[in-house]
Design an enzyme around this catalytic site. Structure first.
Site, PDB file in Angstrom:
ATOM      1  N   ASP A  51     -16.836 -23.220  92.187  1.00 45.05           N
ATOM      2  CA  ASP A  51     -16.988 -24.587  92.692  1.00 45.05           C
ATOM      3  C   ASP A  51     -18.255 -24.656  93.533  1.00 45.05           C
ATOM      4  O   ASP A  51     -18.333 -24.029  94.595  1.00 45.05           O
ATOM      5  CB  ASP A  51     -15.783 -24.991  93.533  1.00 45.05           C
ATOM      6  CG  ASP A  51     -14.573 -25.303  92.682  1.00 45.05           C
ATOM      7  OD1 ASP A  51     -14.606 -24.982  91.490  1.00 45.05           O
ATOM      8  OD2 ASP A  51     -13.591 -25.853  93.211  1.00 45.05           O
ATOM      9  N   GLU A  79     -14.075 -19.072  87.810  1.00 46.28           N
ATOM     10  CA  GLU A  79     -14.446 -20.426  88.215  1.00 46.28           C
ATOM     11  C   GLU A  79     -15.275 -20.397  89.492  1.00 46.28           C
ATOM     12  O   GLU A  79     -14.979 -19.654  90.431  1.00 46.28           O
ATOM     13  CB  GLU A  79     -13.188 -21.277  88.422  1.00 46.28           C
ATOM     14  CG  GLU A  79     -13.513 -22.732  88.690  1.00 46.28           C
ATOM     15  CD  GLU A  79     -12.269 -23.613  88.750  1.00 46.28           C
ATOM     16  OE1 GLU A  79     -12.430 -24.846  88.747  1.00 46.28           O
ATOM     17  OE2 GLU A  79     -11.147 -23.075  88.814  1.00 46.28           O
ATOM     18  N   HIS A 119     -13.791 -24.746  98.203  1.00 41.78           N
ATOM     19  CA  HIS A 119     -12.932 -25.780  97.629  1.00 41.78           C
ATOM     20  C   HIS A 119     -13.221 -27.093  98.359  1.00 41.78           C
ATOM     21  O   HIS A 119     -12.845 -27.257  99.514  1.00 41.78           O
ATOM     22  CB  HIS A 119     -11.460 -25.391  97.780  1.00 41.78           C
ATOM     23  CG  HIS A 119     -10.581 -26.041  96.757  1.00 41.78           C
ATOM     24  ND1 HIS A 119      -9.218 -26.043  96.829  1.00 41.78           N
ATOM     25  CD2 HIS A 119     -10.885 -26.689  95.609  1.00 41.78           C
ATOM     26  CE1 HIS A 119      -8.714 -26.678  95.789  1.00 41.78           C
ATOM     27  NE2 HIS A 119      -9.708 -27.069  95.033  1.00 41.78           N
ATOM     28  N   HIS A 171      -8.397 -19.235  88.033  1.00 43.27           N
ATOM     29  CA  HIS A 171      -8.603 -20.549  88.638  1.00 43.27           C
ATOM     30  C   HIS A 171      -9.082 -20.373  90.075  1.00 43.27           C
ATOM     31  O   HIS A 171      -8.544 -19.562  90.831  1.00 43.27           O
ATOM     32  CB  HIS A 171      -7.277 -21.334  88.624  1.00 43.27           C
ATOM     33  CG  HIS A 171      -7.339 -22.645  89.361  1.00 43.27           C
ATOM     34  ND1 HIS A 171      -6.690 -22.858  90.555  1.00 43.27           N
ATOM     35  CD2 HIS A 171      -7.970 -23.804  89.055  1.00 43.27           C
ATOM     36  CE1 HIS A 171      -6.905 -24.092  90.963  1.00 43.27           C
ATOM     37  NE2 HIS A 171      -7.695 -24.692  90.068  1.00 43.27           N
ATOM     38  N   ASN A 172     -10.118 -21.144  90.459  1.00 47.70           N
ATOM     39  CA  ASN A 172     -10.662 -21.071  91.830  1.00 47.70           C
ATOM     40  C   ASN A 172     -10.772 -19.612  92.285  1.00 47.70           C
ATOM     41  O   ASN A 172     -10.207 -19.207  93.307  1.00 47.70           O
ATOM     42  CB  ASN A 172      -9.784 -21.872  92.793  1.00 47.70           C
ATOM     43  CG  ASN A 172      -9.956 -23.376  92.602  1.00 47.70           C
ATOM     44  OD1 ASN A 172     -10.812 -23.821  91.837  1.00 47.70           O
ATOM     45  ND2 ASN A 172      -9.141 -24.157  93.277  1.00 47.70           N
ATOM     46  N   GLU A 214     -17.805 -25.716  88.417  1.00 46.28           N
ATOM     47  CA  GLU A 214     -17.409 -27.071  88.819  1.00 46.28           C
ATOM     48  C   GLU A 214     -18.534 -27.547  89.734  1.00 46.28           C
ATOM     49  O   GLU A 214     -18.595 -27.223  90.908  1.00 46.28           O
ATOM     50  CB  GLU A 214     -16.057 -27.061  89.535  1.00 46.28           C
ATOM     51  CG  GLU A 214     -15.508 -28.456  89.729  1.00 46.28           C
ATOM     52  CD  GLU A 214     -14.074 -28.470  90.208  1.00 46.28           C
ATOM     53  OE1 GLU A 214     -13.800 -29.202  91.177  1.00 46.28           O
ATOM     54  OE2 GLU A 214     -13.248 -27.746  89.637  1.00 46.28           O
TER      55      GLU A 214
END
Length: 563
Positions: free
Chosen positions: A110, A108, A123, A78-79, A157
């Protein structure tokens, strides 16, 4: 030969194998020549990798890798770009490199509009630093297949404008080249391919316009500047999160920092709350890079059963997924039989803490994403589980999670294949020294709810060098194929909590029987070079077990082993 058969449970043994062990570990040539072994040679053997708890065949890829992707647990981060907190701190390329080196197969990214027409990764709505999307792809290209040859999924994302989405697509195509999957595989036009079929391929997970068939028809055409606009309901974070926001970082002395951090958290949480319908613009060039991993919003199991296509997968927040796993476990398992499902941490984990992944593995979720930068029990379980199958990042799910006819539910478990596990913990060697040096060991079982338990040894006072417990523990494991075992060495403190010394976690089915040793790892998952524990382990099918059969046979020596 007798020892290997009766104590080490080596079923296929002959004089040739026994002699090979003597030749490998016996230090005295005269004894070697007589095909014998001194106690020193024997202890060398007991200290060796040949007597580790972790099964040798589990260190190689041995699962069937030819089944659809939805049949596997997939190591997921995650992230991935963050290496500390979720609100303030650096975004770093090392996050990607370290995750991929550990065998992570779903990372991931973003993506946001950057200056000079260069997309950036960070983020959103926080003070985390920014890194170029292009450099992220370069690092992925370098490290993607260093630990595993099986496919990597880039979970995008995407918050970029259509213009910068095109730049993202161009970056991936130019840097990744032939490893980027941009067309269906010949043998898998209407079904998910297998990890074997996707070896050395990188897949893009993102929103997609239209069907795979329409994408195929557009191959070779000019897509530059072509944009499709559509409406969608923005992602919902569970509404209860806003009532559970904890901000330990706000206990700062400086008022300016306090106000700044309050503002960041407020913006971040408001962004994560329920939102309205929005218009989305998607570049056709980026959309057509999505083949088997189309991101589709999860509405309900019923809706998915009727409408969801084989190449569509869902991301579900931790809180909602937990509620579904408790209330509709069988439906959840039925859903994950067909569709790849990704679970991600709730928005209020601003300190990058993690949930226990086992609860979502229990219902077959393939991509259970954790914050890899945060050590603790969740990452211990994660690292332990994915030690299996050669650490390749893909684990074939047990049949109880793949076969609908078994009607499996983790909370309503009827003895499917129970096993009695017996562990005699003998001793430790060179445990990390502390002020108290009061040594004890916890044995923890993680699995379906009926199997969750732990037991503890007595405390050995003032001895971390060679504590000897000689205690036997017995567990009944109802779903051994789901179970993980975590061994934790601690030092008991007379004031406050016990001090962590080291741990080792592995799947139950990867445990060798007999007299074995385990290494220990620090809180940050660093190998403690000299620290070890030794014990005797065996298991029996539940139906054949009796009180008499649970008695551990005593042997002449109890070995204290180390480096």
């Amino acid at each position: 030969m007798e020892f290997l058969k009766k104590e080490q449970y080596v079923l296929e043994i002959d004089k040739v194998i026994a002699n090979e062990i003597i030749q490998k570990y016996e230090p005295i040539e005269e004894v070697k020549n007589q095909h014998q072994m001194t106690i020193e040679g024997f202890l060398r053997y007991m200290n060796s990798n040949d007597c580790l708890l972790f099964k040798k065949n589990c260190t190689q890829v041995y699962h069937d890798m030819t089944r659809p992707l939805s049949d596997y647990f997939i190591s997921s981060s995650h992230n991935t770009y963050l290496i500390s907190g979720q609100l303030i701190g650096p975004s770093d390329l090392w996050g990607y490199a370290s995750a991929l080196v550990k065998g992570c197969r779903c990372i991931e990214i973003d993506c946001w509009d950057g200056s000079q027409n260069e997309p950036v990764v960070y983020h959103g709505y926080t003070l985390t630093s920014k890194i170029l999307f292009k450099t992220v792809i370069q690092v992925i290209n370098k490290y993607a297949f260093m630990a595993s040859e099986y496919p990597v999924v880039l979970s995008l994302e995407n918050h970029c404008s259509p213009q910068q989405q095109e730049i993202m697509a161009n970056n991936m195509q130019s840097i990744l080249g032939d490893t980027l999957l941009s067309d269906v595989l010949e043998n898998f036009p209407n079904e998910l391919p297998s990890p074997e079929a996707l070896k050395f391929k990188i897949l893009v997970k993102n929103k997609k316009i239209g069907t795979i068939e329409e994408t195929i028809e557009r191959i070779g055409t000019n897509k530059q500047g072509r944009i499709v606009e559509y409406e969608e309901e923005e992602d919902e974070e569970e509404s209860e999160e806003k009532d559970n926001v904890t901000t330990p970082m706000l206990k700062e002395n400086k008022e300016k920092e306090l106000e700044e951090k309050k503002s960041i958290i407020s913006n971040f949480i408001s962004y994560s709350k329920k939102k309205k319908i929005r218009k989305v613009k998607l570049s056709l060039e980026l959309s057509d890079l999505v083949i088997y991993t189309k991101a589709e919003k999860f509405k309900s199991f019923h809706h998915a059963q009727i409408n969801q296509k084989f190449n569509e997968n869902n991301s579900i927040g931790e809180l909602r997924a937990r509620k579904l796993s408790k209330q509709k476990a069988r439906e959840f398992i039925s859903h994950t039989n067909s569709f790849i499902t990704r679970i991600y941490p709730k928005a209020t984990r601003t300190d990058s803490s993690n949930y226990i992944p086992q609860e979502f593995w229990n219902v077959g979720c393939q991509m259970v994403a954790l914050n890899f930068q945060t050590p603790g029990v969740p990452m211990d379980l994660y690292n332990g589980k994915f030690l299996d199958n050669g650490g390749c990042g893909y684990l074939l799910k047990p049949e109880i999670l793949r076969n609908p006819k078994l009607n499996f539910s983790p909370s309503e478990f009827k003895h499917y294949n129970p096993t009695i596990l017996s562990i005699r913990l003998i001793s430790g060697f060179q445990l990390p020294s502390t002020y108290w040096n009061n040594s004890l060991v916890l044995i923890e079982i993680y699995g379906i709810p009926d199997d969750q338990t732990k037991q503890q040894t007595h405390v050995i006072r003032r001895n971390a060098f060679d504590p000897r417990w000689n205690e036997t523990f017995t567990f009944t494991i109802h779903a051994p194929e789901m179970a993980l075992i975590r061994f934790v060495a601690e030092s008991q403190s007379t004031i406050g909590a016990n001090e962590f010394l080291g741990q080792y976690t592995l799947p139950l089915l990867c445990m060798e029987k007999g007299y074995r040793t385990i290494p220990l790892f620090s809180k940050s998952d660093k190998f403690l070079l000299s620290a070890m524990m030794s014990f005797h382990y065996f298991s029996l099918p539940f139906k054949k077990a009796s009180q008499e059969s649970l008695t551990i046979p005593l042997c002449t020596y109890c070995f204290t082993v180390g480096a």
